[in-house]
Design a protein around this motif. Structure first.
Motif, PDB file in Angstrom:
ATOM      1  N   THR A   1       0.842  -1.188   0.000  1.00 49.98           N
ATOM      2  CA  THR A   1       0.000   0.000   0.000  1.00 49.98           C
ATOM      3  C   THR A   1       0.881   1.243   0.000  1.00 49.98           C
ATOM      4  O   THR A   1       2.090   1.169   0.161  1.00 49.98           O
ATOM      5  CB  THR A   1      -0.913   0.014   1.234  1.00 49.98           C
ATOM      6  N   GLY A   2       0.224   2.379  -0.135  1.00 48.39           N
ATOM      7  CA  GLY A   2       0.986   3.619  -0.159  1.00 48.39           C
ATOM      8  C   GLY A   2       1.115   4.153  -1.556  1.00 48.39           C
ATOM      9  O   GLY A   2       1.418   3.403  -2.490  1.00 48.39           O
ATOM     10  N   ARG A  73       3.079   2.468   6.211  1.00 48.66           N
ATOM     11  CA  ARG A  73       2.315   2.341   7.445  1.00 48.66           C
ATOM     12  C   ARG A  73       0.898   2.883   7.253  1.00 48.66           C
ATOM     13  O   ARG A  73       0.673   3.783   6.440  1.00 48.66           O
ATOM     14  CB  ARG A  73       2.977   3.149   8.566  1.00 48.66           C
ATOM     15  N   THR A  74      -0.026   2.363   8.023  1.00 48.19           N
ATOM     16  CA  THR A  74      -1.379   2.917   8.062  1.00 48.19           C
ATOM     17  C   THR A  74      -1.688   3.358   9.485  1.00 48.19           C
ATOM     18  O   THR A  74      -1.076   2.880  10.447  1.00 48.19           O
ATOM     19  CB  THR A  74      -2.430   1.887   7.597  1.00 48.19           C
ATOM     20  N   GLY A 102      -6.901   3.536   9.415  1.00 49.90           N
ATOM     21  CA  GLY A 102      -6.888   2.750   8.189  1.00 49.90           C
ATOM     22  C   GLY A 102      -6.276   3.484   7.012  1.00 49.90           C
ATOM     23  O   GLY A 102      -5.891   2.856   6.022  1.00 49.90           O
ATOM     24  N   ASP A 103      -6.182   4.818   7.093  1.00 51.68           N
ATOM     25  CA  ASP A 103      -5.554   5.596   6.017  1.00 51.68           C
ATOM     26  C   ASP A 103      -4.033   5.439   6.078  1.00 51.68           C
ATOM     27  O   ASP A 103      -3.453   5.190   7.136  1.00 51.68           O
ATOM     28  CB  ASP A 103      -5.908   7.074   6.141  1.00 51.68           C
ATOM     29  N   ASP A 104      -3.397   5.614   4.931  1.00 49.39           N
ATOM     30  CA  ASP A 104      -1.935   5.589   4.894  1.00 49.39           C
ATOM     31  C   ASP A 104      -1.359   6.754   5.693  1.00 49.39           C
ATOM     32  O   ASP A 104      -1.932   7.851   5.711  1.00 49.39           O
ATOM     33  CB  ASP A 104      -1.430   5.684   3.452  1.00 49.39           C
TER      34      ASP A 104
END
Length: 244
Positions: A1-2, A73-74, A102-104
């Motif tokens: 993610t990211g 990271r989130t 939950g967001d980056d």
């Protein structure tokens, strides 16, 4: 993610463009800046390598940049920090903060969220509001602390206004965020607004009270409108033909 970082941002941070002086020290500084950049965007474990390759010109080298960003990271949890007597007034409004669990993790997004929250609070009457954040990393968990420095919410009450309604007078106050309103200056604006509409004898006095344990600061304007000045007749004096 990211979200991947833009190449322009990476190169600008590295400061290793054409004609840059390349030394061991400059490469170490570039690596440090790049690691900081990726950490700001949640890529704590980004693997960044800088390698140089000689060219035919002994004064020039080719710098190769290899980056494996890894997983960002989130946000595990967000914690709002606010004084209780202000919190009872702010209430659910604080949950409109744009970055959620939950967001980056992304410092740029967090700064935007801080500024948006300040704007929202000021629109709601917290004119001296300020918002800051802090990230705490604990193992794989990431905690977002949001500090709401709201001050009291300003509320306005008009008494004695018969010809002009409350919404009109509220606009006349010309409120803007950034600092607490000055009651004397606000009273002057109300007087001026009335006088521009023919109420030349208007009287405005102010009083204030703290409500909800100091969470609300109420400013009251007591208004004596007086009569509207009306033009009954207009006279245009004419000078005689032989006047000097």
């Amino acid at each position: 993610t990211g979200k991947p970082l833009a190449a322009e941002t990476i190169l600008a941070t590295a400061e290793l463009g054409k004609d840059a002086e390349i030394t061991e020290a400059s490469l170490e500084r570039a690596l440090s800046r790049l690691r900081g950049l990726y950490r700001r965007h949640g890529f704590d474990n980004a693997n960044i390598k800088l390698k140089t390759t000689d060219t035919d010109d002994p004064m020039k080298v080719v710098v190769k940049l290899q980056i494996a960003a890894g997983t960002a990271r989130t946000i595990t949890r967000r914690i709002f920090v606010i004084e209780p007597h202000f919190d009872q007034v702010v209430g659910k409004l604080k949950h409109d903060y744009d970055v959620e669990a939950g967001d980056d993790l992304d410092e740029d997004a967090l700064l935007e969220a801080d500024n948006a929250m300040v704007e929202l609070l000021r629109k709601k009457g917290f004119f001296g509001a300020g918002v800051k954040h802090r990230i705490v990393r604990q193992g794989a968990a990431t905690f977002l602390y949001i500090y709401l420095q709201t001050g009291p919410q300003f509320r306005f009450r008009f008494v004695g206004n018969r010809k002009l309604d409350n919404s009109e007078l509220l606009k006349a106050l010309e409120l803007d965020g950034g600092s607490d309103p000055d009651p004397s200056a606000l009273a002057d604006r109300v007087r001026s607004y009335y006088r521009q509409r023919g109420f030349l004898d208007v009287q405005v006095t102010t009083s204030e009270a703290m409500r909800l344990d100091g969470g609300v600061r109420e400013l009251s304007f007591e208004i004596r409108e007086g009569a509207v000045v009306q033009v009954k007749r207009r006279l245009f004096p004419c000078l005689p033909d032989k006047a000097p």
